[in-house]
Design a protein around this motif. Structure first.
Motif, PDB file in Angstrom:
ATOM      1  N   ALA A 182     -12.418   4.912  10.381  1.00 57.93           N
ATOM      2  CA  ALA A 182     -11.340   4.019   9.944  1.00 57.93           C
ATOM      3  C   ALA A 182     -10.272   4.841   9.245  1.00 57.93           C
ATOM      4  N   GLY A 183      -9.090   4.974   9.879  1.00 54.71           N
ATOM      5  CA  GLY A 183      -7.973   5.672   9.275  1.00 54.71           C
ATOM      6  C   GLY A 183      -7.294   4.815   8.225  1.00 54.71           C
ATOM      7  N   PRO A 184      -6.264   5.364   7.562  1.00 56.85           N
ATOM      8  CA  PRO A 184      -5.598   4.602   6.501  1.00 56.85           C
ATOM      9  C   PRO A 184      -5.088   3.245   6.965  1.00 56.85           C
ATOM     10  N   MET A 185      -4.397   3.188   8.104  1.00 56.14           N
ATOM     11  CA  MET A 185      -3.870   1.912   8.577  1.00 56.14           C
ATOM     12  C   MET A 185      -5.001   0.976   8.989  1.00 56.14           C
ATOM     13  N   TYR A 186      -6.057   1.519   9.563  1.00 56.77           N
ATOM     14  CA  TYR A 186      -7.217   0.700   9.918  1.00 56.77           C
ATOM     15  C   TYR A 186      -7.818   0.064   8.662  1.00 56.77           C
ATOM     16  N   ARG A 187      -7.891   0.843   7.588  1.00 52.39           N
ATOM     17  CA  ARG A 187      -8.491   0.318   6.360  1.00 52.39           C
ATOM     18  C   ARG A 187      -7.627  -0.764   5.743  1.00 52.39           C
TER      19      ARG A 187
END
Length: 503
Positions: A125-130
């Motif tokens: 989970a990348g920053p935008m995913y999180r």
């Protein structure tokens, strides 16, 4: 994410029975509804260099710059449209026997993975995913190009974690802990060989952006002033300052990358006999690996890290290809890497510490020859350039000659690092100098031997023996052993496997 979503995810994925009670146990499901909004967020990325370039260029925008800006905005619109189409056309289903994925608008793709062939599950989970509560789940089944598993990119993080538990068994933070990140380990980030590259990257990117928009560096005011100051300074001072700036940026970058990659790192063993690696600050990663798929470990020591008595620990396992994450431990003290290797393999003492058999002295001669010829070729070449081109410094040829003692030292180190042996059920091999590798491989995992002999090896009476497995990168080598020694070792490691092919 809302409590309703968590409850729904629990009903659908909690435990093996809830990951589909049988064929057709679940209806086809879309990706998470937040996925289209995530696609729209990618427009922010291209807008940042657009705004920065417009600010730097000011009133000097030319037609080429306008066309480039328009192209970036058009590409952003296309990326957003692709994301929306992917959400509208992607369906997945998890039953008691299979994980199925259908996707595509014009060209429909149908992927299906039997659950009994699942080897690893990685949740990223990348920053935008999180921000949107999403995750990308990679389900691994093997290393072959035709059997890479599948990826569920854009499901809720709750569903992703429960899906992983259903496919590989439960793992929790209360499980036995093998290793955790310690603050003192961050010093090993300073020993990364990538520091000079990271230090040069911002300068290369800046000038590349200016060239892409058709702006000459001389048109940017502060660059012209800086160049005038550089030309008025002694070259030695310029070189020292430039080296210091590049190293400062590079070391800062490696520190930040280390923190981002390994923040909250924890290696645990779950009750379902699965290894779980959790790590990441901005982009969180969680990789599960069944221990019955583990075939060994690798202690990797890049040269700068080895100088600081550090090492990394990687897994050797089926279901993990060359592009998959195999790291079990970040750059850490060498003793900690060997301790973690023993704990992962369930041994009192790590096989990677076993005494190894030396290799013939002729292997040292081969490495010395490889170290001698580059300086012998480079020194006359640089001397010829200095005589032909007036702007090339005449003493530059000495730089080529200076590589000779360094090369001989590295050749000596490469020979000292050679070794092979057996430690209980493990075959152990070590080689390399720029990146020394010590591999402990289960002998039962060896499915074949590859014997390689170059013309120079045949002349020296040597061979390279490669143990072929279904794990990791496929083969692990015993380099430059004598013919008798290598064939005898292969027979001792796996009796009868090589014998039918030897006369």
């Amino acid at each position: 994410m809302s409590r309703d979503r968590d409850t729904a995810g629990d009903r659908r994925y909690d435990g093996a029975e809830r990951v589909g009670g049988g064929a057709g146990g679940l209806e086809w499901t879309r990706l998470d509804p937040w996925m289209p909004w995530l696609s729209l967020s990618w427009v922010i990325g291209p807008l940042a260099p657009v705004a920065a370039t417009a600010l730097v260029a000011g009133d000097r925008l030319n037609p080429q710059t306008v066309i480039t800006l328009g192209s970036i905005l058009a590409a952003a619109a296309v990326i957003t449209s692709i994301g929306l189409i992917r959400y509208a056309t992607t369906r997945y289903r998890v039953t008691g026997e299979r994980v199925e994925l259908h996707s595509g608008l014009v060209f429909r793709r149908r992927r299906s993975v039997p659950r009994d062939r699942v080897r690893s599950v990685e949740v990223t989970a990348g920053p935008m995913y999180r921000i949107f509560g999403l995750a990308d789940v990679k389900i691994g089944t093997g290393q072959n190009d035709a059997d890479k598993g599948l990826s569920l990119d854009g499901i809720s993080r709750t569903d992703a974690l429960l899906l992983r538990r259903g496919l590989l068994g439960r793992t929790a933070r209360s499980d036995s802990v093998i290793a955790e990140l310690r603050p003192a380990w961050i010093r090993y980030a300073l020993l990364s060989s990538w520091s000079p590259v990271i230090g040069l990257a911002p300068f290369g990117l800046f000038f590349r952006v200016l060239d892409m928009f058709g702006i000459s560096p001389t048109e940017v005011g502060f660059l012209g002033e800086l160049w005038a100051a550089v030309t008025a300074t002694h070259p030695a001072v310029v070189l020292a300052v430039a080296t210091g700036v590049v190293l400062a940026i590079g070391l800062t970058g490696t520190l930040l990358l280390y923190v981002e990659s390994w923040w909250d790192f924890r290696l645990t063993r779950g009750p379902g006999r699965a290894l779980l690696v959790r790590r990441g600050l901005l982009t969180t990663r969680s990789m599960s690996l069944e221990e019955r798929r583990l075939r060994g470990v690798e202690v990797a020591e890049p040269l700068p890290l080895r100088w600081g008595r550090g090492a990394r620990l990687n897994a050797v396992a089926t279901g993990l290809g060359e592009d998959d994450s195999t790291a079990l431990l970040p750059p850490a003290p060498r003793a900690e890497a060997h301790r973690a290797a023993a704990a992962v393999l369930g041994e009192d003492v790590s096989p990677t510490l076993a005494p190894l058999r030396p290799h013939p002295r002729v292997a040292l001669r081969r490495r010395a020859v490889h170290a001698v010829w580059p300086p012998l070729v480079l020194a006359p070449l640089l001397a010829g350039l200095a005589a032909w081109l007036s702007w090339v410094p005449a003493p530059l040829w000495a730089a080529g000659a200076a590589l000779l003692p360094a090369g001989l030292l590295l050749a000596r180190d490469a020979y000292r690092n050679l070794g092979h042996g057996l430690h209980g059920p493990y075959l152990v091999t070590r080689y390399g100098t720029a990146r020394r590798r010590t591999v402990a491989l289960r002998r039962e995992a060896i499915i074949g031997w590859t014997v390689g002999r170059s013309p120079f090896q045949r002349r020296a009476g040597l061979l390279t023996l490669a143990a072929t497995t279904a794990a990791g990168k496929g083969s692990y080598k015993v380099r430059d052993v004598s013919v008798t020694q290598g064939l005898a070792f292969a027979e001792e490691a796996v009796p009868g496997l090589l014998a039918p092919f030897i006369r």
